[in-house]
Design a protein around this motif. Sequence first.
Motif, PDB file in Angstrom:
ATOM      1  N   PRO A   7       0.861  -1.286   0.076  1.00  0.00           N
ATOM      2  CA  PRO A   7      -0.175   0.041   0.050  1.00  0.00           C
ATOM      3  C   PRO A   7       0.890   1.140  -0.130  1.00  0.00           C
ATOM      4  O   PRO A   7       0.396   2.233  -0.511  1.00  0.00           O
ATOM      5  CB  PRO A   7      -0.770  -0.170   1.210  1.00  0.00           C
ATOM      6  CG  PRO A   7      -0.855  -1.534   1.599  1.00  0.00           C
ATOM      7  CD  PRO A   7       0.494  -2.065   1.291  1.00  0.00           C
TER       8      PRO A   7
ATOM      9  N   ASP B 201       7.813  -1.448   7.976  1.00  0.00           N
ATOM     10  CA  ASP B 201       6.556  -1.905   8.463  1.00  0.00           C
ATOM     11  C   ASP B 201       5.630  -0.901   8.654  1.00  0.00           C
ATOM     12  O   ASP B 201       6.093   0.119   9.232  1.00  0.00           O
ATOM     13  CB  ASP B 201       6.731  -3.087   9.526  1.00  0.00           C
ATOM     14  CG  ASP B 201       5.538  -3.620   9.845  1.00  0.00           C
ATOM     15  OD1 ASP B 201       4.996  -4.146   8.623  1.00  0.00           O
ATOM     16  OD2 ASP B 201       4.967  -3.653  10.998  1.00  0.00           O
ATOM     17  N   CYS B 202       4.449  -1.076   8.418  1.00  0.00           N
ATOM     18  CA  CYS B 202       3.412   0.048   8.482  1.00  0.00           C
ATOM     19  C   CYS B 202       3.442   0.571  10.030  1.00  0.00           C
ATOM     20  O   CYS B 202       3.567   1.690  10.303  1.00  0.00           O
ATOM     21  CB  CYS B 202       2.053  -0.358   8.241  1.00  0.00           C
ATOM     22  SG  CYS B 202       1.773  -1.064   6.612  1.00  0.00           S
ATOM     23  N   TRP B 203       3.335  -0.449  11.000  1.00  0.00           N
ATOM     24  CA  TRP B 203       2.899  -0.463  12.235  1.00  0.00           C
ATOM     25  C   TRP B 203       4.320   0.264  13.209  1.00  0.00           C
ATOM     26  O   TRP B 203       4.383   0.483  14.132  1.00  0.00           O
ATOM     27  CB  TRP B 203       2.494  -1.657  13.097  1.00  0.00           C
ATOM     28  CG  TRP B 203       1.492  -1.396  13.621  1.00  0.00           C
ATOM     29  CD1 TRP B 203       0.484  -0.381  13.292  1.00  0.00           C
ATOM     30  CD2 TRP B 203       0.664  -2.281  14.528  1.00  0.00           C
ATOM     31  NE1 TRP B 203      -0.727  -0.404  13.986  1.00  0.00           N
ATOM     32  CE2 TRP B 203      -0.785  -1.678  14.769  1.00  0.00           C
ATOM     33  CE3 TRP B 203       0.997  -3.405  14.958  1.00  0.00           C
ATOM     34  CZ2 TRP B 203      -1.614  -2.092  15.536  1.00  0.00           C
ATOM     35  CZ3 TRP B 203       0.059  -4.109  15.934  1.00  0.00           C
ATOM     36  CH2 TRP B 203      -1.148  -3.312  16.306  1.00  0.00           C
ATOM     37  N   GLU B 204       5.555   0.541  12.301  1.00  0.00           N
ATOM     38  CA  GLU B 204       6.626   1.051  13.006  1.00  0.00           C
ATOM     39  C   GLU B 204       6.363   2.445  13.096  1.00  0.00           C
ATOM     40  O   GLU B 204       7.071   3.261  13.991  1.00  0.00           O
ATOM     41  CB  GLU B 204       7.819   0.885  12.217  1.00  0.00           C
ATOM     42  CG  GLU B 204       8.193  -0.500  12.175  1.00  0.00           C
ATOM     43  CD  GLU B 204       8.968  -1.176  13.526  1.00  0.00           C
ATOM     44  OE1 GLU B 204       9.252  -0.337  14.313  1.00  0.00           O
ATOM     45  OE2 GLU B 204       9.087  -2.372  13.485  1.00  0.00           O
ATOM     46  N   CYS B 205       5.567   3.053  12.060  1.00  0.00           N
ATOM     47  CA  CYS B 205       5.310   4.610  12.114  1.00  0.00           C
ATOM     48  C   CYS B 205       3.903   5.033  12.180  1.00  0.00           C
ATOM     49  O   CYS B 205       3.683   6.076  13.057  1.00  0.00           O
ATOM     50  CB  CYS B 205       5.888   5.236  11.039  1.00  0.00           C
ATOM     51  SG  CYS B 205       7.560   4.902  10.587  1.00  0.00           S
ATOM     52  N   HIS B 206       3.043   4.154  11.790  1.00  0.00           N
ATOM     53  CA  HIS B 206       1.746   4.320  11.876  1.00  0.00           C
ATOM     54  C   HIS B 206       1.008   3.895  13.349  1.00  0.00           C
ATOM     55  O   HIS B 206       1.203   2.930  13.824  1.00  0.00           O
ATOM     56  CB  HIS B 206       0.781   3.820  10.746  1.00  0.00           C
ATOM     57  CG  HIS B 206       0.995   4.467   9.519  1.00  0.00           C
ATOM     58  ND1 HIS B 206       0.321   5.871   9.301  1.00  0.00           N
ATOM     59  CD2 HIS B 206       1.485   4.352   8.343  1.00  0.00           C
ATOM     60  CE1 HIS B 206       0.689   6.201   8.085  1.00  0.00           C
ATOM     61  NE2 HIS B 206       1.411   5.264   7.528  1.00  0.00           N
TER      62      HIS B 206
END
Lengths: 283, 241
Positions: free
Chosen positions: B206, B235-240
Amino acid sequence: MGIERMIKQWFEFRRSGQVGDEYHRHEYRWGMTIDLDKCIGCNACVTACYAENNLPVVGKERFARGLAMHWIRLERYWYTGEAGEKKTRFSERGAQYLPMLCQQCEHAPCEPVCPVTATYHTPDGLNAQVYNRCIGSRYCSNNCPYKVRYFNFYSYYDTWQTPLEQQLNPDLSVRDKGVMEKCTFCVQRIRAAKNRAKNENRKVRDGEVMTACQQACPTRAIVFGNLEDPDSQVARSWKVHKMAFGHNEKKEGKKPVRGYRVLEELNTEPSIQYLERVRDTDV
Amino acid sequence: MPKIPYQQAHSLSRIALTRRHRADEGFRSVGTASLLVVIVVVLFGAGFMLVARSSPPVMQPIEFPHFRHAGSVLEGGHEINCLYCHTYARRSPVAGIPPLAKCMGCHRYIATDKEPIKRLTEYWKNGRPMPWRKVHDLPDFVYFSHERHIQRFVFQEGQPVQQVCGYCHGDVKTMKVAERRRPLTMGWCLRCHEQFQDTGSQTPAPAQDWLIEPADVGLAGPAAHRGVPRNAPSDCWECHK
């Protein structure tokens, strides 16, 4: 993307057996053990979760309509007598408790049905939910066998009125209307610990990350840690209770240990092991 | 049938020209044409967002001259280390603005006759903080840690502080008033993180649509990193959050 991805992942996830190989190479795999024998049903974990994760208090009326936003809930089970026994309204020995939170399934049913990839699997075994990508289709919640996903039907950010907004945790966002949310294994704490570890050129130590529910538990019923590290407390507890990914109670038969995973027969491969409660009458 | 002002669209947006110009020699219906107008406008907007690198100027209570404080001595600066004032950057996710007491540490004696310093002293005497306004503001759903970046590049790798800060903040030491020179978008961040990724972790699908060329970060190519592992998270969850 879209339907092709959905179908492909669907078949992949429905296969029993070894869990996604690509994730085994990663250095972390977060897992949990909850000892129901130690759980006294005090709800401290629920309160801690509310405080840590900016969860809104929805009020009596909405709670009654099932709109509560608790990421961890305490389920009560009453033993009211087997068939043939005399039925009792309440069990004489009190209720059995089971804290139910997102099981962070390795084969998560919520993941393939998301039309926008807002929910996906992180390399360290978490079932992630990206709020700013979520469009609120609610497919994930409908496909979750544990019913641990919560949808924001209302805006709650104004419930923290001055000075209450000071209590909000800045490490995660305050979700608005139209977004699905769920337990994250306190990913903000994991992130902080990882950063700390990287600054010091090491791996995250066992016990360095505590989830809010674990931290608040007065009987230490919850153990959280890295399953990839064989010496971690949680990995040892999985080993002692002969629990592993790919384990299927229905196929292999019940082993003489207390460990089990909820709805294991659905092949969801949860990352949370529960330890059965043992009554003195059972022994 | 309305004509689409191609030349105008061409001059407005470089993205819009190539594909559209050739494919749509003639229009069959007004609907298609108006749809194209919408597309051109949208693409122009997107193009503008991608191209726009610096922010509109942010009005500050005092025009704080970074070039005077951090600039080189030859150009009238004092070469003060960024981390002297923005001291939280090395130990906290936010770099922070120094308290007024830190300004007054020098300005009780230095340049006290200048107009801005008089205003500064006024704030100090009234016991009020300076109402500085934020120049680099990330959305609330983004987690960014100054600490991790400073620790890695400055303390583990030993790169000069001004160079490291400049990767994201531009050449602040030449600025009269601080302004945002970098896009600070997800695609921009990830382009850099891709260069610092040796563990095989890939940019999530994405996010790939948003990738843009990095500004002149000067990090391209595997430079020597003193053995610091290149494991920038993607990874998305490292920043979001």
